[in-house]
Motif scaffolding. Structure first.
Motif, PDB file in Angstrom:
ATOM      1  N   HIS A 107       0.615  -1.140   0.134  1.00 47.04           N
ATOM      2  CA  HIS A 107       0.010   0.032  -0.220  1.00 47.04           C
ATOM      3  C   HIS A 107       0.688   0.960  -0.355  1.00 47.04           C
ATOM      4  O   HIS A 107       1.699   1.413   0.572  1.00 47.04           O
ATOM      5  N   SER A 108       0.557   2.194  -0.547  1.00 50.63           N
ATOM      6  CA  SER A 108       0.983   3.812  -0.256  1.00 50.63           C
ATOM      7  C   SER A 108       0.333   4.286  -0.571  1.00 50.63           C
ATOM      8  O   SER A 108       0.237   5.913  -0.371  1.00 50.63           O
ATOM      9  N   LEU A 109      -1.462   4.481  -0.160  1.00 53.31           N
ATOM     10  CA  LEU A 109      -2.478   5.895  -0.211  1.00 53.31           C
ATOM     11  C   LEU A 109      -2.248   6.499   0.561  1.00 53.31           C
ATOM     12  O   LEU A 109      -1.875   7.634   0.773  1.00 53.31           O
ATOM     13  N   ASN A 327       3.513   9.026 -18.105  1.00 53.04           N
ATOM     14  CA  ASN A 327       4.134   9.978 -16.244  1.00 53.04           C
ATOM     15  C   ASN A 327       5.187  10.052 -16.196  1.00 53.04           C
ATOM     16  O   ASN A 327       5.960   9.567 -17.221  1.00 53.04           O
ATOM     17  N   GLN A 328       5.716  11.538 -15.701  1.00 54.32           N
ATOM     18  CA  GLN A 328       7.020  11.853 -15.319  1.00 54.32           C
ATOM     19  C   GLN A 328       7.684  11.818 -16.933  1.00 54.32           C
ATOM     20  O   GLN A 328       8.970  11.706 -16.789  1.00 54.32           O
ATOM     21  N   LEU A 329       6.797  12.808 -17.706  1.00 52.31           N
ATOM     22  CA  LEU A 329       7.072  13.028 -18.682  1.00 52.31           C
ATOM     23  C   LEU A 329       8.746  14.678 -18.101  1.00 52.31           C
ATOM     24  O   LEU A 329       8.335  15.176 -17.533  1.00 52.31           O
ATOM     25  N   GLU A 374       8.644  15.185  -4.814  1.00 49.90           N
ATOM     26  CA  GLU A 374       7.952  14.093  -4.194  1.00 49.90           C
ATOM     27  C   GLU A 374       6.226  14.616  -4.529  1.00 49.90           C
ATOM     28  O   GLU A 374       6.019  15.711  -3.971  1.00 49.90           O
ATOM     29  N   ILE A 375       5.558  13.960  -4.754  1.00 52.69           N
ATOM     30  CA  ILE A 375       3.773  14.111  -4.152  1.00 52.69           C
ATOM     31  C   ILE A 375       3.833  13.481  -3.130  1.00 52.69           C
ATOM     32  O   ILE A 375       3.279  12.576  -3.497  1.00 52.69           O
ATOM     33  N   ARG A 376       3.882  14.167  -2.603  1.00 50.52           N
ATOM     34  CA  ARG A 376       2.898  13.952  -0.673  1.00 50.52           C
ATOM     35  C   ARG A 376       1.695  15.358  -0.526  1.00 50.52           C
ATOM     36  O   ARG A 376       2.381  16.074  -0.068  1.00 50.52           O
TER      37      ARG A 376
HETATM   38  N1  LIG Z   1       5.095  13.325 -12.303  1.00 50.10           N
HETATM   39  C1  LIG Z   1       5.774  12.091 -10.741  1.00 50.10           C
HETATM   40  N2  LIG Z   1       6.637  13.903 -10.927  1.00 50.10           N
HETATM   41  C2  LIG Z   1       7.699  13.542  -9.531  1.00 50.10           C
HETATM   42  N3  LIG Z   1       7.537  11.956  -8.773  1.00 50.10           N
HETATM   43  C3  LIG Z   1       6.888  11.554  -8.952  1.00 50.10           C
HETATM   44  C4  LIG Z   1       5.281  11.770 -10.505  1.00 50.10           C
HETATM   45  N4  LIG Z   1       4.793  10.364 -10.293  1.00 50.10           N
HETATM   46  C5  LIG Z   1       4.959   9.563  -9.195  1.00 50.10           C
HETATM   47  N5  LIG Z   1       6.428   9.958  -8.340  1.00 50.10           N
HETATM   48  C6  LIG Z   1       6.786   9.181  -7.401  1.00 50.10           C
HETATM   49  O1  LIG Z   1       6.963   8.321  -7.848  1.00 50.10           O
HETATM   50  C7  LIG Z   1       7.282   7.411  -6.380  1.00 50.10           C
HETATM   51  C8  LIG Z   1       5.626   5.997  -7.129  1.00 50.10           C
HETATM   52  O2  LIG Z   1       4.604   6.594  -7.559  1.00 50.10           O
HETATM   53  P1  LIG Z   1       3.602   5.956  -7.035  1.00 50.10           P
HETATM   54  O3  LIG Z   1       3.432   5.478  -5.881  1.00 50.10           O
HETATM   55  O4  LIG Z   1       2.468   6.859  -7.383  1.00 50.10           O
HETATM   56  O5  LIG Z   1       4.098   4.475  -7.994  1.00 50.10           O
HETATM   57  P2  LIG Z   1       2.981   3.199  -8.342  1.00 50.10           P
HETATM   58  O6  LIG Z   1       3.347   2.996  -9.509  1.00 50.10           O
HETATM   59  O7  LIG Z   1       1.586   3.516  -7.567  1.00 50.10           O
HETATM   60  O8  LIG Z   1       4.105   2.639  -6.858  1.00 50.10           O
HETATM   61  P3  LIG Z   1       3.947   0.791  -6.656  1.00 50.10           P
HETATM   62  O9  LIG Z   1       4.109   0.101  -8.138  1.00 50.10           O
HETATM   63  O10 LIG Z   1       5.344   1.008  -6.125  1.00 50.10           O
HETATM   64  O11 LIG Z   1       2.377   1.196  -5.692  1.00 50.10           O
HETATM   65  C9  LIG Z   1       6.850   8.367  -5.777  1.00 50.10           C
HETATM   66  O12 LIG Z   1       8.275   9.062  -5.002  1.00 50.10           O
HETATM   67  C10 LIG Z   1       6.173   9.786  -6.135  1.00 50.10           C
HETATM   68  O13 LIG Z   1       5.677  10.458  -4.920  1.00 50.10           O
END
Ligand SMILES: Nc1ncnc2c1ncn2[C@@H]1O[C@H](COP(=O)(O)OP(=O)(O)OP(=O)(O)O)[C@@H](O)[C@H]1O
Length: 390
Positions: A107-109, A327-329, A374-376
């Motif tokens: 979980h990461s919510l 994402n992350q472009l 970081e998006i938190r």
């Molecule tokens: N567009 C972005 N810009 C900067 N950081 C980002 C971006 N998108 C995601 N992140 C960061 O990347 C990390 C992973 O993001 P996230 O937990 O949303 O991915 P996830 O696909 O759900 O991962 P998992 O598969 O491990 O659950 C987090 O630290 C998040 O803040």
């Protein structure tokens, strides 16, 4: 440079909010910064030069009042949770009472919202205008629950009731355990989703019009779609086993002269209920009017190949998919270092591959920039949501 400073300000404000516990970052601030940052980084040629499009057509997603389900999925670590959480915040900000659920065992919510949302129960998210509830559901626990339902109450109790209790524990549990393990992995996520559907459909939660799922990485999602195999390999085996036990028990009791009636289990027993719940998950996943699977990816060749395969599987299973988030472009910058300019060139090439990919070219492409923070926390999620969902 200016954009970077502003993003740092977002990051600092969000940290202050988290550490100090006080809301030091108002939504007005967020709106202002979003306008400034998006204007600075992404106006004009910027991302539009990477690929055409980029709008998610959020109006379409937000317009109807009937309940809708959004499942966000893709490869591990691409930003599924951030996109799902930002979508939930955006729906809530547009007046939709919303529930966001994580079925990913990792979980990461809680991390994403920067609030404690653990414990497997619905918890209100603080700092959002409309009601927003979050749930981190632990699939393993759901599997245990099924085992208990089907094992202890069904096979075991049935044998107990037939006076064969001395064999019940061994026979009932042993076979069921083996079967559940054979069907795993995948069953845990199905169980989690079916559990969620079960309670969100109760009258108490009827006002929640948007349900957003942050799903487990691709492999799990694909297994989740093989529900028919699960029926065949597990539930029908268990049902057959029960019939055999009933027949054997009949023989046993007649040999020993017992008069006890052996009852066939009626259609409403736990296994049938479980099967019904699973069929419901299957139907919800395929309902074009209520459900959409949004794929999240990153601009690398490996990720795009996996995304293409994921879409192929979803299409074959008739799961509705309309949008693809890249994402992350890397955003445009006037003062590119060599590293950034090489990466950006590669990303442009990968976006070109998406447009040529027969699986992906028909999807609405949503471009989401790599942020320098970081998006938190809710303000950061609002910020990201305003960039993606428009
Ligand atoms: N567009 C972005 N810009 C900067 N950081 C980002 C971006 N998108 C995601 N992140 C960061 O990347 C990390 C992973 O993001 P996230 O937990 O949303 O991915 P996830 O696909 O759900 O991962 P998992 O598969 O491990 O659950 C987090 O630290 C998040 O803040």
């Amino acid at each position: 440079m200016a954009a970077s400073l502003l993003l740092n300000r977002v990051s600092r404000s969000v940290s202050l909010h988290r550490v100090g516990g006080a809301l030091s970052f108002s939504s007005l601030d967020a709106q202002f910064l979003v306008g400034r940052i998006s204007g600075t980084l992404f106006r004009g040629r910027s991302l539009a030069t990477l690929a055409e499009g980029g709008a998610s057509c959020f109006d379409e997603m937000v317009s109807a009042n009937q309940r809708k389900y959004y499942l966000l999925g893709g490869k591990g670590g691409v930003g599924k949770t951030s996109c799902a959480a930002s979508l939930a915040v955006k729906f809530a900000s547009h007046g939709h009472p919303t529930i966001v659920v994580s079925t990913d065992p990792a979980h990461s919510l809680s991390d994403s919202f920067s609030q404690d949302l653990s414990g497997g129960v619905l918890k209100p998210v603080q700092g959002v205008d409309s009601p927003l509830l979050a749930l981190e559901i632990t699939p393993e626990r759901m599997k245990e629950e099924i085992k208990n339902q089907a094992g202890d109450k069904s096979v075991k109790n049935m044998m107990d009731s037939m006076g064969l209790g001395m064999f019940a524990g061994e026979l009932g549990d042993l076979n069921l355990e083996d079967m559940l393990n054979a069907a795993s992995p995948g069953i845990d996520e199905i169980a989690a989703i079916s559990k969620v559907l079960q309670f969100v459909e109760s009258p108490e939660y009827s006002k929640f019009t948007r349900i957003v799922f942050d799903t487990a990485p691709t492999g799990h999602t694909l297994r989740l779609l093989s529900l028919p195999d699960f029926y065949d390999s597990s539930i029908s085996k268990i049902t057959k086993l029960k019939k055999k036990i009933t027949a054997a028990a009949s023989a046993f009791t007649s040999v020993f002269g017992k008069k006890k009636e052996i009852q066939e289990q009626g259609p409403s027993n736990e296994l049938d209920q479980l099967k019904e719940r699973m069929e419901k998950v299957r139907n919800v996943f395929r309902d074009v009017d209520t459900t959409e699977f949004v794929i999240v990816t990153i601009p690398t060749v490996m990720a795009i190949n996996e995304t293409s395969r994921l879409h192929e599987s979803l299409r074959k299973e008739n799961v509705p998919v309309h949008r693809l988030i890249v994402n992350q472009l890397l955003p445009h910058s006037e003062s590119d270092c060599k590293f950034c300019s090489v990466r950006r060139k590669e990303q442009t090439r990968v976006l070109g591959l998406i447009q040529k990919d027969t699986e992906l070219s028909g999807l609405k492409l949503i471009q989401s920039p790599l942020l320098d923070a970081e998006i938190r926390g809710v303000p950061a999620l609002k910020f990201m949501g305003d960039l993606i969902w428009k």
